[in-house]
Design a protein around this motif. Structure first.
Motif, PDB file in Angstrom:
ATOM      1  N   HIS A 103      28.754  32.873  19.690  1.00  0.00           N
ATOM      2  CA  HIS A 103      27.391  32.895  20.220  1.00  0.00           C
ATOM      3  C   HIS A 103      27.324  33.817  21.436  1.00  0.00           C
ATOM      4  O   HIS A 103      28.200  33.773  22.304  1.00  0.00           O
ATOM      5  N   ASN A 151      24.253  34.093  23.293  1.00  0.00           N
ATOM      6  CA  ASN A 151      22.942  33.803  23.875  1.00  0.00           C
ATOM      7  C   ASN A 151      23.014  33.258  25.296  1.00  0.00           C
ATOM      8  O   ASN A 151      21.992  32.860  25.859  1.00  0.00           O
ATOM      9  N   LYS A 164      18.909  27.616  11.440  1.00  0.00           N
ATOM     10  CA  LYS A 164      17.479  27.363  11.637  1.00  0.00           C
ATOM     11  C   LYS A 164      16.786  28.476  12.412  1.00  0.00           C
ATOM     12  O   LYS A 164      15.577  28.644  12.311  1.00  0.00           O
ATOM     13  N   ASP A 165      17.563  29.200  13.215  1.00  0.00           N
ATOM     14  CA  ASP A 165      16.977  30.275  14.035  1.00  0.00           C
ATOM     15  C   ASP A 165      17.408  31.642  13.523  1.00  0.00           C
ATOM     16  O   ASP A 165      17.563  32.589  14.293  1.00  0.00           O
ATOM     17  N   HIS A 166      17.595  31.729  12.202  1.00  0.00           N
ATOM     18  CA  HIS A 166      17.947  33.002  11.543  1.00  0.00           C
ATOM     19  C   HIS A 166      19.206  33.638  12.128  1.00  0.00           C
ATOM     20  O   HIS A 166      19.318  34.860  12.206  1.00  0.00           O
ATOM     21  N   GLN A 167      20.122  32.782  12.602  1.00  0.00           N
ATOM     22  CA  GLN A 167      21.424  33.220  13.124  1.00  0.00           C
ATOM     23  C   GLN A 167      21.294  34.205  14.290  1.00  0.00           C
ATOM     24  O   GLN A 167      22.109  35.099  14.472  1.00  0.00           O
ATOM     25  N   ARG A 168      20.252  33.982  15.085  1.00  0.00           N
ATOM     26  CA  ARG A 168      20.012  34.864  16.239  1.00  0.00           C
ATOM     27  C   ARG A 168      21.185  34.855  17.214  1.00  0.00           C
ATOM     28  O   ARG A 168      21.547  35.888  17.787  1.00  0.00           O
ATOM     29  N   LYS A 169      21.797  33.656  17.425  1.00  0.00           N
ATOM     30  CA  LYS A 169      22.890  33.543  18.395  1.00  0.00           C
ATOM     31  C   LYS A 169      24.160  34.241  17.931  1.00  0.00           C
ATOM     32  O   LYS A 169      25.047  34.513  18.742  1.00  0.00           O
ATOM     33  N   ASP A 199      23.773  28.519  13.406  1.00  0.00           N
ATOM     34  CA  ASP A 199      22.417  28.833  13.872  1.00  0.00           C
ATOM     35  C   ASP A 199      21.492  29.203  12.706  1.00  0.00           C
ATOM     36  O   ASP A 199      20.696  30.130  12.796  1.00  0.00           O
ATOM     37  N   TYR A 235      24.547  23.840  12.487  1.00  0.00           N
ATOM     38  CA  TYR A 235      24.150  24.027  13.883  1.00  0.00           C
ATOM     39  C   TYR A 235      24.864  25.222  14.498  1.00  0.00           C
ATOM     40  O   TYR A 235      24.231  26.096  15.111  1.00  0.00           O
TER      41      TYR A 235
END
Length: 203
Positions: free
Chosen positions: A105, A107, A24-29, A22, A19
């Protein structure tokens, strides 16, 4: 002033690590994975959770690890500064013994770091933490690290906590005696005689 939070982790520590990384979101955060680090021998933050989990299979511990969060003041610092502060903070509160992964993070309005720490220290001892007992020490260490990096700090915010009795005294409703005293303090300067006082009080 940095804010700090803490949770004890139950169950599967790998899920908590996935989690904060990150995945699942391609480590965007985390800037595509640019802002993640571990101090564990695996060298790979993504594998650190499995290393922590495997090291606990033969031990009896209700906590599988800890999740810390340290957030920088809005508009202060950048991802690298946050990473440095998170590392220094963890080393200070654990005496340099914690095994952890840091994921910064970016974001939200304020940059913040999530830290997943093993329930066992480098010396093999179980890391037992009570947030109630340790929160002032953790926050003081965070403030000190922030100050050293030139970030703002609210002086003496955590210098003294209230006892339960002090909190109750401050927040309890007024007693009859206290209400009477307040009323008399208000009325007496506004009357000229005892009769006036009696009339006012009857009213």
């Amino acid at each position: 002033m940095a804010t700090t939070r803490f949770w004890s982790l139950k169950g599967n520590i790998v899920k908590a690590l996935d989690y904060v990384l990150d995945l699942k979101d391609h480590q965007r955060k985390t800037g595509g994975g640019s802002y993640i680090e571990t101090n564990m021998t695996t060298g790979s933050p993504a594998l650190a959770g499995y290393m922590m989990k495997n090291g606990q299979t033969s031990r009896n511990n209700k906590n599988v690890g800890y999740h810390f969060q340290i957030s920088l003041p809005v508009g202060e610092g950048d991802e690298q500064v946050c990473m440095e502060i998170a590392r220094e903070w963890m080393d200070r509160i654990s005496g340099g013994q914690a095994q952890y992964v840091v994921a910064v993070h970016n974001n939200t309005n304020n940059i913040h770091a999530h830290i997943i720490a093993d329930a066992y220290l480098k010396n093999g001892k179980q890391w037992e933490i009570s947030w109630i007992k340790e929160k002032n020490r953790f926050r003081s260490a965070a403030d000190q690290v922030c100050k050293e990096h030139g970030l703002s700090v609210l002086e003496n915010e955590y210098s003294k906590g209230m006892t339960y009795k002090e909190w109750m005294d401050r927040n309890a409703p007024d007693s009859k005696h206290a209400m009477l005293k307040k009323t008399l303090d208000y009325v007496i300067p506004r009357v000229s005689s005892m009769d006036d006082l009696k009339s006012y009080m009857r009213a």
